[in-house]
Design a protein around this motif. Structure first.
Motif, PDB file in Angstrom:
ATOM      1  N   THR A 100      43.536  14.584 -26.537  1.00  0.00           N
ATOM      2  CA  THR A 100      44.810  14.828 -27.677  1.00  0.00           C
ATOM      3  C   THR A 100      44.267  14.166 -28.697  1.00  0.00           C
ATOM      4  O   THR A 100      43.243  13.123 -28.574  1.00  0.00           O
ATOM      5  N   VAL A 101      44.808  14.150 -29.782  1.00  0.00           N
ATOM      6  CA  VAL A 101      44.541  13.424 -31.106  1.00  0.00           C
ATOM      7  C   VAL A 101      44.560  11.861 -30.898  1.00  0.00           C
ATOM      8  O   VAL A 101      45.384  11.374 -30.340  1.00  0.00           O
ATOM      9  N   ASP A 102      43.454  11.211 -31.316  1.00  0.00           N
ATOM     10  CA  ASP A 102      43.355   9.818 -30.974  1.00  0.00           C
ATOM     11  C   ASP A 102      42.709   9.460 -29.773  1.00  0.00           C
ATOM     12  O   ASP A 102      42.527   8.257 -29.414  1.00  0.00           O
ATOM     13  N   SER A 103      42.345  10.345 -28.939  1.00  0.00           N
ATOM     14  CA  SER A 103      41.966  10.122 -27.543  1.00  0.00           C
ATOM     15  C   SER A 103      40.360   9.671 -27.888  1.00  0.00           C
ATOM     16  O   SER A 103      39.789  10.042 -28.814  1.00  0.00           O
ATOM     17  N   LYS A 104      39.860   8.722 -27.119  1.00  0.00           N
ATOM     18  CA  LYS A 104      38.568   8.176 -27.454  1.00  0.00           C
ATOM     19  C   LYS A 104      37.198   8.633 -26.665  1.00  0.00           C
ATOM     20  O   LYS A 104      37.209   9.034 -25.506  1.00  0.00           O
ATOM     21  N   VAL A 105      36.224   8.527 -27.265  1.00  0.00           N
ATOM     22  CA  VAL A 105      34.963   8.692 -26.648  1.00  0.00           C
ATOM     23  C   VAL A 105      34.042   7.272 -26.891  1.00  0.00           C
ATOM     24  O   VAL A 105      34.121   6.935 -28.144  1.00  0.00           O
ATOM     25  N   THR A 106      33.665   6.732 -25.879  1.00  0.00           N
ATOM     26  CA  THR A 106      32.890   5.513 -26.058  1.00  0.00           C
ATOM     27  C   THR A 106      31.455   5.535 -25.344  1.00  0.00           C
ATOM     28  O   THR A 106      31.153   6.403 -24.632  1.00  0.00           O
ATOM     29  N   PHE A 107      30.559   4.884 -26.195  1.00  0.00           N
ATOM     30  CA  PHE A 107      29.224   4.830 -25.704  1.00  0.00           C
ATOM     31  C   PHE A 107      28.776   3.367 -25.084  1.00  0.00           C
ATOM     32  O   PHE A 107      29.326   2.306 -25.408  1.00  0.00           O
ATOM     33  N   SER A 108      27.753   3.306 -24.279  1.00  0.00           N
ATOM     34  CA  SER A 108      27.182   2.106 -24.107  1.00  0.00           C
ATOM     35  C   SER A 108      26.763   1.463 -25.333  1.00  0.00           C
ATOM     36  O   SER A 108      26.348   1.895 -26.343  1.00  0.00           O
ATOM     37  N   LYS A 109      26.985   0.024 -25.545  1.00  0.00           N
ATOM     38  CA  LYS A 109      26.989  -0.944 -26.515  1.00  0.00           C
ATOM     39  C   LYS A 109      25.405  -1.197 -26.816  1.00  0.00           C
ATOM     40  O   LYS A 109      25.060  -1.363 -28.226  1.00  0.00           O
ATOM     41  N   ASP A 110      24.484  -1.287 -25.878  1.00  0.00           N
ATOM     42  CA  ASP A 110      23.019  -1.379 -26.272  1.00  0.00           C
ATOM     43  C   ASP A 110      22.274   0.088 -26.801  1.00  0.00           C
ATOM     44  O   ASP A 110      22.303   0.986 -26.431  1.00  0.00           O
ATOM     45  N   PRO A 111      21.604  -0.448 -27.928  1.00  0.00           N
ATOM     46  CA  PRO A 111      20.848   0.991 -28.478  1.00  0.00           C
ATOM     47  C   PRO A 111      19.681   1.304 -27.824  1.00  0.00           C
ATOM     48  O   PRO A 111      19.392   0.627 -26.705  1.00  0.00           O
ATOM     49  N   ILE A 112      19.319   2.733 -27.868  1.00  0.00           N
ATOM     50  CA  ILE A 112      18.180   3.216 -27.179  1.00  0.00           C
ATOM     51  C   ILE A 112      16.951   2.890 -27.973  1.00  0.00           C
ATOM     52  O   ILE A 112      17.060   3.184 -29.064  1.00  0.00           O
ATOM     53  N   ARG A 113      15.956   2.252 -27.501  1.00  0.00           N
ATOM     54  CA  ARG A 113      14.772   1.981 -28.256  1.00  0.00           C
ATOM     55  C   ARG A 113      13.548   2.644 -27.438  1.00  0.00           C
ATOM     56  O   ARG A 113      13.360   2.465 -26.347  1.00  0.00           O
ATOM     57  N   GLN A 114      12.910   3.478 -28.286  1.00  0.00           N
ATOM     58  CA  GLN A 114      11.810   4.148 -27.858  1.00  0.00           C
ATOM     59  C   GLN A 114      10.460   4.028 -28.716  1.00  0.00           C
ATOM     60  O   GLN A 114      10.491   3.947 -29.816  1.00  0.00           O
ATOM     61  N   TYR A 115       9.286   3.848 -27.760  1.00  0.00           N
ATOM     62  CA  TYR A 115       7.872   3.560 -28.549  1.00  0.00           C
ATOM     63  C   TYR A 115       7.022   4.429 -27.954  1.00  0.00           C
ATOM     64  O   TYR A 115       6.926   4.362 -26.895  1.00  0.00           O
ATOM     65  N   MET A 116       6.184   4.991 -28.675  1.00  0.00           N
ATOM     66  CA  MET A 116       4.955   5.644 -28.062  1.00  0.00           C
ATOM     67  C   MET A 116       3.796   5.480 -29.095  1.00  0.00           C
ATOM     68  O   MET A 116       3.822   5.448 -30.302  1.00  0.00           O
ATOM     69  N   GLN A 117       2.638   4.851 -28.477  1.00  0.00           N
ATOM     70  CA  GLN A 117       1.375   4.824 -29.089  1.00  0.00           C
ATOM     71  C   GLN A 117       0.655   6.008 -28.766  1.00  0.00           C
ATOM     72  O   GLN A 117       0.493   6.294 -27.519  1.00  0.00           O
ATOM     73  N   LEU A 118       0.221   6.697 -29.953  1.00  0.00           N
ATOM     74  CA  LEU A 118      -0.583   8.234 -29.692  1.00  0.00           C
ATOM     75  C   LEU A 118      -1.930   8.225 -30.189  1.00  0.00           C
ATOM     76  O   LEU A 118      -2.459   7.525 -31.121  1.00  0.00           O
ATOM     77  N   GLU A 119      -2.674   9.068 -29.776  1.00  0.00           N
ATOM     78  CA  GLU A 119      -3.979   9.690 -30.367  1.00  0.00           C
ATOM     79  C   GLU A 119      -3.711  11.098 -30.605  1.00  0.00           C
ATOM     80  O   GLU A 119      -3.453  12.060 -29.710  1.00  0.00           O
ATOM     81  N   ILE A 120      -3.937  11.376 -32.012  1.00  0.00           N
ATOM     82  CA  ILE A 120      -3.587  12.792 -32.391  1.00  0.00           C
ATOM     83  C   ILE A 120      -4.930  13.541 -32.659  1.00  0.00           C
ATOM     84  O   ILE A 120      -5.757  13.011 -33.771  1.00  0.00           O
TER      85      ILE A 120
END
Length: 273
Positions: free
Chosen positions: A156-176
């Protein structure tokens, strides 16, 4: 230069892996991992849960700002009892131009809340398989997990959706590989979700039918840094606003994810066995 840039630009598509379904984080869990459940038991199925029904296939069409279309099929692959709670294993099969990408997540409902959870390993594996199509991965890391998204089943209106507080951090070292030889490059993404809520209840009509939906609104920040030995670091910081229409027993009916002219739309096309 253009070939390098074009190859690196493919990595921006990884952001789609961070959403539970198109705005929904594509919540992933390995078969050997268990969703984190509340202590009390739940012996009564929750018909208000925002979870796809088992024994059905949900086909979606995704369209981005360039008009490119992607097909997605979502289905429940198993329902297992865990401490008296039904835990749904759900598969999302994306058909990108670069090839298919399969993501699996788990979801359960308890005390009027639908919880989705993403684990580190399966999410990292999915990104690795995607990037292997155009680069060699020398190293990779993914932190900020498990990530959880929790919907209030009332919708219903004002019902909440919440997420984990820690960010997602992603790193990749590549050879192209390029015409001029191998180029070393890297990409770093930081994704931070912000809690949201239902802003409207309305009926939505798609090719799959008409559904009574809750319209949720939330946002997330995507900060990306691209590096290469051939050009200076490129940094971007973008805020995406997500509008998500959901219905019990289906999950997502429609979504619009936008940042300026960058818009991705998802719509349910059909439901079948």
């Amino acid at each position: 230069m253009k070939q390098i840039t074009d190859s690196l630009s493919n990595l921006y598509k990884i952001k789609g892996l961070y959403l539970f379904l198109f705005a929904a984080m594509l919540l992933v869990a390995c078969d050997t991992e268990k969703a984190v459940l509340p202590d009390e038991h739940n012996d009564v199925p929750d018909l208000s849960a925002i979870i796809p029904a088992k024994d059905q296939r949900f086909t979606y069409k995704l369209v981005d700002s360039d008009g490119a279309e992607t097909r997605l099929v979502t289905r429940v692959t198993a329902v297992n009892d865990s401490a008296g709670i039904d835990v749904f294993s759900i598969e999302n099969n994306f058909q990108y131009e670069e090839g298919p990408l399969v993501l699996k997540y788990k979801a359960f409902s308890k005390s009027g809340l639908t919880t989705n959870e993403i684990s580190t390993s399966a999410g990292l594996n999915a990104m690795i398989e995607f990037v292997k199509g155009f680069a060699t991965i020398k190293s990779s890391e993914l932190t900020g997990f498990p990530q959880r998204q929790i919907f209030d089943n009332k919708g219903t209106v004002d019902s909440k959706v919440t997420f984990s507080k820690d960010p997602i951090r992603q790193y990749m070292q590549l050879e192209i590989p390029t015409e001029d030889g191998i180029v070393a490059a890297g990409i770093r993404n930081v994704v931070t979700y912000h809690d949201g809520e239902v802003i409207k209840e309305e009926s939505i009509t798609t090719p799959a039918g008409t559904f009574k939906c809750s319209k949720w609104e939330y946002s997330y920040d995507l900060k990306t840094t691209l590096t290469s030995e051939r050009f200076p670091p490129e940094e971007t910081a973008v805020v995406y606003t997500v509008h998500l229409w959901t219905a019990p027993g289906i999950g997502i009916v429609k979504s619009i994810e936008a940042s300026g002219k960058d818009v991705t739309k998802t719509e349910l096309q059909k439901i079948d066995k």
